[in-house]
Design a protein around this motif. Structure first.
Motif, mmCIF file in Angstrom:
data_model
loop_
_atom_site.group_PDB
_atom_site.id
_atom_site.type_symbol
_atom_site.label_atom_id
_atom_site.label_comp_id
_atom_site.label_asym_id
_atom_site.label_seq_id
_atom_site.Cartn_x
_atom_site.Cartn_y
_atom_site.Cartn_z
ATOM 1 N N LEU A 312 0.857 -1.174 0.000
ATOM 2 C CA LEU A 312 0.000 0.000 0.000
ATOM 3 C C LEU A 312 0.898 1.229 0.000
ATOM 4 C CD1 LEU A 312 -3.025 0.841 0.278
ATOM 5 C CD2 LEU A 312 -2.617 0.992 2.729
ATOM 6 N N GLY A 313 0.981 1.908 -1.129
ATOM 7 C CA GLY A 313 1.815 3.094 -1.226
ATOM 8 C C GLY A 313 0.967 4.343 -1.152
ATOM 9 N N GLY A 314 1.597 5.443 -0.875
ATOM 10 C CA GLY A 314 0.847 6.687 -0.802
ATOM 11 C C GLY A 314 1.569 7.702 0.044
ATOM 12 N N SER A 315 0.814 8.595 0.634
ATOM 13 C CA SER A 315 1.421 9.690 1.393
ATOM 14 C C SER A 315 0.627 10.025 2.644
ATOM 15 C CB SER A 315 1.528 10.950 0.530
ATOM 16 O OG SER A 315 2.575 10.851 -0.400
ATOM 17 N N HIS A 316 1.367 10.580 3.605
ATOM 18 C CA HIS A 316 0.780 11.160 4.811
ATOM 19 C C HIS A 316 0.903 12.679 4.736
ATOM 20 C CE1 HIS A 316 2.539 7.231 6.473
ATOM 21 N NE2 HIS A 316 1.231 7.075 6.508
ATOM 22 N N LEU A 317 0.181 13.359 5.597
ATOM 23 C CA LEU A 317 0.480 14.739 5.930
ATOM 24 C C LEU A 317 1.019 14.737 7.354
ATOM 25 C CD1 LEU A 317 -2.361 16.995 4.466
ATOM 26 C CD2 LEU A 317 -0.046 16.641 3.602
ATOM 27 N N SER A 318 2.179 15.342 7.531
ATOM 28 C CA SER A 318 2.825 15.374 8.836
ATOM 29 C C SER A 318 3.030 16.805 9.286
ATOM 30 C CB SER A 318 4.179 14.659 8.775
ATOM 31 O OG SER A 318 4.014 13.280 8.501
ATOM 32 N N VAL A 319 2.985 17.008 10.604
ATOM 33 C CA VAL A 319 3.235 18.314 11.200
ATOM 34 C C VAL A 319 4.650 18.308 11.770
ATOM 35 C CG1 VAL A 319 2.559 19.954 12.997
ATOM 36 C CG2 VAL A 319 0.800 18.642 11.760
ATOM 37 N N PHE A 320 5.461 19.281 11.359
ATOM 38 C CA PHE A 320 6.835 19.357 11.852
ATOM 39 C C PHE A 320 6.884 20.142 13.162
ATOM 40 C CE2 PHE A 320 7.559 17.871 7.647
ATOM 41 C CZ PHE A 320 8.778 17.208 7.688
ATOM 42 N N ASN A 321 7.810 19.733 14.031
ATOM 43 C CA ASN A 321 7.830 20.328 15.363
ATOM 44 C C ASN A 321 8.448 21.722 15.410
ATOM 45 O OD1 ASN A 321 10.536 19.719 15.136
ATOM 46 N ND2 ASN A 321 10.523 18.078 16.660
#
Length: 430
Positions: A312-321
């Motif tokens: 399962l490929g794809g992307s996340h959205l991440s919040v940087f600190n």
């Protein structure tokens, strides 16, 4: 405790992941945050959505209406992205939010660059159970969620329906069916490759390992062990490479093929069956309109039936600190990954959303080029080992080298898989 790393997607069952909610510096909110006068910087990968400008305008406008904050969205190239992330993390110049590929999220979390998102997810009613499990697992590191599932694609079998109909064949439901269909195609159409084995395409390999009951690698405590040389894994790899070495369904040239080479050859009418992503049928038809109505899709079968897991490929959205307002950043992440904007992004890109509620249309679809991929994702989506060190395995091309050694006759399956398992184990534990 022996931990088996093969997270098959089960929509609505993400709570079984046992992710621990962890309190952060800011309070998670179920409603909008006052962001008047503030601006967020967001990095999104270029090319996934060719019509992204209008989408960005819409989501930015909606975000400003909701929070009072503005957002600056910057597109960056996939090819340059990893180095740019590494440089920005080292220099403390990361964006507030960024799209992170599923194999990068753990790496950036391990580097201490990301904010955990469990507090925010758990504060949203029903959101935890709505996450696509395979994406949630890939976004989890050290039992904390650092990547909010955004969109995903999965590989299934893509085949020429006109060829199958001409020869009275049905889409394969077992491995024996693949061989039977391949032999018929080989006899009737000697200029067409029934099922080429691309030697430089890692994610084409793992479904056969999993479909035979094997594993790529497992985690016991803090120690990873590759199981590519287990009896089950060897059986899957023996079958896959045997499509070329035993049955002659491939060609010598395919030993160095990437997935793009597979698709090119399929488009040119030289391939009858292949593994390809859910995002490709539309592109295949656009490249060659004569293929309209001649392409079908089917789930990858397990050895004796059912569905073999597929990466399962794809992307996340991440919040940087480095963000000054994690609560506000989460509001933007939520807006992008849930509800109407998640559905709109999926519609425009050909990928699937990262939450169950936005996948309802795809799951109910009767489109023969949508429904099989949706089923594959729901019932047979899996993750590669979730560790920052898996990038080293990919950089070394451990799996690709193994397959190429078998296809080229330099090693038999037993030797090649043993050598690959030793190398992978060493890399995973560095």
């Amino acid at each position: 405790m022996h931990k088996r790393i093969l997270p098959v997607v089960a929509l609505g069952a993400a709570a079984t992941l046992g992710l621990a909610a962890c309190a952060g510096d800011g309070a998670a909110t179920g409603g909008a945050v006052d962001g008047e006068g503030q601006e967020l910087t967001v990095w999104i990968m270029k090319g996934t959505n060719p019509d992204a400008t209008a989408f960005y305008d819409e989501v930015s406008s909606a975000f400003e209406d909701e929070t009072g904050a503005t957002v600056k969205i910057e597109e960056i190239q996939w090819a340059d992205a990893h180095d740019r992330f590494v440089t920005s993390i080292a220099g403390g110049t990361t964006p507030d939010i960024a799209e992170t590929g599923t194999t990068w999220t753990a790496e950036f979390a391990d580097a201490g660059a990301l904010e955990p998102l469990d507090e925010y997810v758990d504060a949203e009613d029903g959101l935890r159970d709505d996450l696509v499990e395979g994406l949630a697992v890939a976004g989890t590191y050290d039992e904390e969620l650092y990547g909010m599932p955004w969109y995903a694609g999965v590989r299934s079998i893509v085949y020429r329906t006109d060829v199958f109909e001409e020869l009275g064949l049905e889409a394969p439901k077992t491995w024996d069916d693949i061989v039977t269909a391949g032999e018929a195609i080989k006899a009737a159409k000697p200029d067409m490759l029934p099922f080429p084995v691309a030697g430089d395409a890692e994610f084409q390999v793992y479904p056969w390992v999993w479909g035979a009951g094997g594993e790529v690698a497992t985690l016991d405590g803090e120690t990873w062990t590759s199981e590519l040389d287990s009896d089950e894994s060897q059986a899957g790899i023996e079958f896959y490479t045997g499509l070329a070495t035993e049955h002659g369904f491939s060609s010598a040239g395919a030993t160095t093929w990437k997935e793009t080479d597979l698709r090119d050859s399929f488009t040119q009418g030289n391939v009858a069956m292949m593994l390809s992503g859910s995002w490709t049928p539309k592109a295949l038809i656009e490249a060659n309109p004569e293929l309209e109505g001649k392409i079908g899709a089917a789930v990858i079968p397990g050895e004796d039936g059912g569905i073999a897991p597929s990466v399962l490929g794809g992307s996340h959205l991440s919040v940087f600190n480095t963000t000054e307002n994690a609560d506000l950043a989460w509001e933007f992440v939520k807006l992008m990954t849930t509800g109407e904007f998640a559905e709109q992004w999926a519609d425009e890109t050909g990928y699937f959303p990262g939450v169950q509620s936005a996948m309802e249309e795809a799951l109910a679809s009767t489109d023969p080029l949508v429904a099989p991929f949706a089923q594959q994702m729901v019932e047979g989506g899996a993750s590669v080992p979730v560790t920052p060190n898996f990038g080293a395995v990919q950089a070394k091309k451990t799996t690709n080298s193994m397959i190429q050694a078998i296809l080229g006759g330099q090693k038999d399956v037993a030797t090649a898989t043993k050598d690959a398992a030793v190398e992978m184990t060493e890399l995973l534990n560095k």
